[in-house]
Design an enzyme around this catalytic site. Structure first.
Site, PDB file in Angstrom:
ATOM      1  N   GLU A 528       0.825  -1.214   0.000  1.00 47.13           N
ATOM      2  CA  GLU A 528       0.000   0.000   0.000  1.00 47.13           C
ATOM      3  C   GLU A 528       0.858   1.263   0.000  1.00 47.13           C
ATOM      4  O   GLU A 528       0.485   2.273  -0.599  1.00 47.13           O
ATOM      5  CB  GLU A 528      -0.949  -0.007   1.198  1.00 47.13           C
ATOM      6  CG  GLU A 528      -1.913  -1.176   1.244  1.00 47.13           C
ATOM      7  CD  GLU A 528      -2.706  -1.354  -0.033  1.00 47.13           C
ATOM      8  OE1 GLU A 528      -2.944  -0.357  -0.755  1.00 47.13           O
ATOM      9  OE2 GLU A 528      -3.073  -2.501  -0.341  1.00 47.13           O
ATOM     10  N   PHE A 661     -17.221  -6.361  -8.780  1.00 48.12           N
ATOM     11  CA  PHE A 661     -18.628  -5.967  -8.749  1.00 48.12           C
ATOM     12  C   PHE A 661     -18.893  -4.721  -7.904  1.00 48.12           C
ATOM     13  O   PHE A 661     -19.991  -4.163  -7.968  1.00 48.12           O
ATOM     14  CB  PHE A 661     -19.492  -7.125  -8.247  1.00 48.12           C
ATOM     15  CG  PHE A 661     -19.469  -8.319  -9.153  1.00 48.12           C
ATOM     16  CD1 PHE A 661     -19.901  -8.217 -10.466  1.00 48.12           C
ATOM     17  CD2 PHE A 661     -18.997  -9.547  -8.703  1.00 48.12           C
ATOM     18  CE1 PHE A 661     -19.867  -9.311 -11.318  1.00 48.12           C
ATOM     19  CE2 PHE A 661     -18.965 -10.651  -9.541  1.00 48.12           C
ATOM     20  CZ  PHE A 661     -19.400 -10.531 -10.854  1.00 48.12           C
TER      21      PHE A 661
END
Length: 745
Positions: A528, A661
């Site tokens: 990250e 999604f």
């Protein structure tokens, strides 16, 4: 890796709220006739002005008021802002001409203001979710989406950008040209060329997709939170290490079971990664592993949280949207914004499958063989919930260490010291704590400042490290708060400084001990921070392509996956791997074992990622909803060539697959492997220079900073890579790092 990142940059990001193309933004236009303002209208206007002043969501300070923004601020704040920005957009459309200052600068001001406000709301929904906040987002999100459609479909703006391209191209610098090209492309993909019923239908689809994405994410979080199991008999969780017992008893205490202790319980198990993974990895109770595994793979697949109909509808709408724009399928449309084509992405996935499949088969046979040698029931009837457990047993037998042995050497404070020391060495910047300088959303959130060699700030970032299952979605991600931009420069500065936030879900502190990290959690933190570095160390002053903005989706993982390699670098690892109690450095023999285990089950892990990526592309390139097959049928067909153990009949992993999604990875999950080719090859430049040669490492690091980290989206990523590496990328380094080079040959 779904728990390690994922990503990461989730469904609603400030990045997507500042990049018009990928973003859903919207405004409400005033419907009242203009004329004389009566007392009621005057009062309403006065209240609107007061709202701007009082609402912390709309404050324009250097840092967002994360500690003050509440659910009740969202609807009035966003509506007030959209009304104001709607007027600004009307003015821009009237006056925009083919000049940079009259078109791009005011457009950036509009998108930045909305991006900052909506980004704050989206972020808080991800890390401090409440029913009230959900309701507020649901109420105002359609208006925000509509403003995005209005922006992307603005013909005056589109025509002005085309005119700049046609008449002013020679006057633009490289970054400005990239912005013009991107804006024209994204307007086209945003429906600017549609008319009449097609345009109306396109906008309806965008509205519905936005809601479906939010509902999908909510269902995953709700179903994850809903499943809990209280254990009162320690024999049921035999095999769990002390760190896991401490975490589970701490969870029980927080749920009202006063007096819970690691030694005597009770212990509360959840489906959150720091709880779920130790059970699957260490618990000897096979029936409990089965229960938890099945609960995990069926998240969001039942009752009011069932995502199955949402998946079908999302895929149906995406296909319809793509065809409205003239594409054969959604994957083809998605690739218009990426480095790869559908053909080249599937070619890479096929090559990696060839290199990893036999290795994955061997991995499975080895754990089965161990179970047989131990005369365990799993040796005869090996199941999905046995995989992690026996893989850990095999690791311990083969390499003579367990992951738990590493934890005491990786306390979060020590790991941060090592990470910051590394970037100071190779990138020439200093990272210092700045807690208290900016408001935060939770007491465990840290705040830092990055400074150059002269001590001047160049960027800031937040770090939210720990799991909070009751309010925070799973995975790990980085996102922007604001980007670097000369348009918003303070007096005397060349540009506004970028600000990022990094969110992880690692093991929290237990009792008086600091957070003791698994090695995978260490890699995730480095990962990250790689994303954050690309955002924070950019030198591009044009806001639309600075930092992570404007970078093709299948290239964004380059700096993040590049940083993971440093976790195995001796000087880096030994510099941070200090026992949290004694300060003792990680023993040399344990380091060598860790290094030797780096490629342990690499075939299995690679094939797992390929399964996700191939399923994603199959659903978005060839699957047609409502034609007989279900999405689960499609996944099972893909699994025939991408798994060595077929999914269970009841497996509903897709119902929790938020990446495609509810996030930005639809027809793009392949990006992890695509960018891993780039990142492995980039790290091999340091290997070629000599990892033990400090001067060579610094010189190579400076070149990486000057290209990959500095150029942002101002140049196509392949050009940026070639600028750094001196040639186009090769898969050799990736296969070598994963121990798969012989299989590929």
């Amino acid at each position: 890796r779904t728990q390690a990142t994922r990503r990461r940059w989730a469904s609603m990001r400030a990045l997507r709220a500042t990049n018009r193309a990928a973003l859903s933004r919207r405004t409400t236009r005033g419907t009242k006739a203009r004329g004389h303002a009566g007392p009621a209208q005057a009062k309403a206007r006065a209240m609107a002005v007061d709202e701007t002043v009082q609402n912390p969501l709309l404050q324009r300070g250097k840092f967002p008021a994360f500690d003050q923004v509440k659910a009740e601020h969202v609807v009035p704040g966003i509506r007030n802002l959209l009304q104001e920005l709607g007027k600004d957009l009307e003015e821009l459309e009237k006056n925009a001409d083919a000049s940079w200052d009259s078109l791009v600068v005011p457009l950036e001001r509009i998108t930045d203001r909305l991006g900052r406000a909506w980004g704050t709301v989206s972020h808080l929904k991800s890390v401090k979710d409440t029913e009230e906040l959900r309701n507020a987002v649901e109420e105002v999100q359609p208006e925000q989406v509509a403003f995005g459609l209005r922006l992307s479909q603005s013909k005056p703006l589109y025509e002005a950008f085309c005119k700049i391209r046609d008449d002013k191209w020679s006057e633009l610098n490289e970054a400005q040209r990239r912005i013009v090209e991107t804006e024209i492309r994204d307007a086209t993909l945003g429906g600017v060329g549609l008319e009449g019923d097609a345009k109306v239908r396109f906008n309806e689809i965008q509205q519905e997709l936005s809601k479906l994405s939010t509902d999908f994410s909510n269902n995953v979080l709700d179903s994850t939170k809903a499943w809990k199991k209280l254990i009162k008999d320690q024999s049921e969780i035999k095999g769990l290490p002390p760190s896991a017992l401490g975490l589970l008893s701490q969870q029980a205490a927080r749920e009202g079971h006063e007096g819970a202790t690691p030694e005597s319980g009770p212990w509360l198990i959840t489906l959150d990664a720091p709880s779920y993974i130790p059970i699957m990895q260490y618990c000897e109770n096979r029936s409990l592993r089965e229960e938890i595994y099945k609960a995990y793979i069926t998240r969001a697949s039942k009752g009011s949280s069932d995502n199955t109909p949402l998946i079908e509808r999302i895929l149906e709408l995406r296909l319809e949207k793509a065809k409205l724009l003239g594409y054969q399928n959604f994957a083809e449309m998605s690739m218009a914004r990426k480095m790869a084509t559908l053909e080249s992405a599937e070619k890479l996935l096929g090559e990696l499958r060839e290199a990893s499949y036999d290795a994955a088969v061997k991995d499975l046979e080895e754990v089965k063989d161990l179970a047989r040698r131990k005369e365990a029931p799993e040796g005869v009837d090996f199941k999905h919930w046995d995989g992690l457990f026996w893989a850990e047993k095999l690791r311990e037998e083969r390499f003579q260490f367990s992951e738990e042995e590493l934890r005491p050497y990786f306390s979060l404070p020590r790991v941060l010291d090592g990470l910051f020391g590394l970037v100071e060495k190779i990138f020439g910047v200093q990272v210092s704590a700045a807690d208290g300088l900016a408001p935060v959303w939770d007491q465990d959130v840290r705040f830092f400042c990055i400074k150059d060699k002269t001590g001047n700030p160049v960027s800031y970032f937040y770090l939210d490290p720990y799991s909070r299952p009751s309010e925070k979605r799973g995975g790990a991600w980085m996102d922007e708060v604001v980007g670097r931009s000369k348009v918003f420069a303070d007096n005397g500065e060349a540009a506004r400084l970028p600000i990022a936030h990094m969110v992880c879900n690692q093991t929290p502190p237990v009792g008086e001990d600091p957070s003791l990290m698994t090695f995978r959690e260490v890699e995730t933190l480095f990962h990250e921070f790689g994303h954050a570095l690309q955002h924070m160390l950019t030198r591009v002053d044009e806001g639309f392509v600075s930092g992570i903005r404007g970078v093709e989706w299948d290239a964004v993982e380059l700096p993040s996956q590049f940083m993971e390699n440093w976790c195995y670098h001796r000087n880096t690892l030994m510099g941070m791997a200090k026992h949290y109690k004694t300060g003792e450095t990680l023993p040399e023999d344990l380091y060598q074992k860790l290094l030797a285990a780096r490629t342990f089950r690499a075939g299995t892990m690679t094939l797992r990622q390929l399964h996700f990526a191939c399923t994603d592309l199959e659903l978005h390139a060839r699957y047609v909803p409502g034609k007989g097959k279900s999405v689960f049928d499609v996944e099972r067909e893909v699994a025939k060539s991408t798994t060595v153990m077929p999914p269970l009949p009841e497996d509903r992993f897709l119902c929790g697959f938020a990446h495609i999604f509810a996030g930005g990875y639809s027809a793009g999950y392949y990006s992890y492997k695509w960018a891993e080719v780039l990142s492995a090859d980039a790290f091999s430049a340091f290997e070629d220079a000599g990892l033990d040669d400090d001067q060579a490492v610094v010189q190579t690091g400076q070149r990486f900073r000057d290209t990959v980290l500095a150029m942002g989206g101002s140049r196509p990523p392949l050009e940026v890579f070639v600028n750094f590496r001196g040639r186009e990328p090769s898969t050799e380094a990736l296969l070598r790092h994963n121990g798969l080079i012989s299989a590929a040959n």
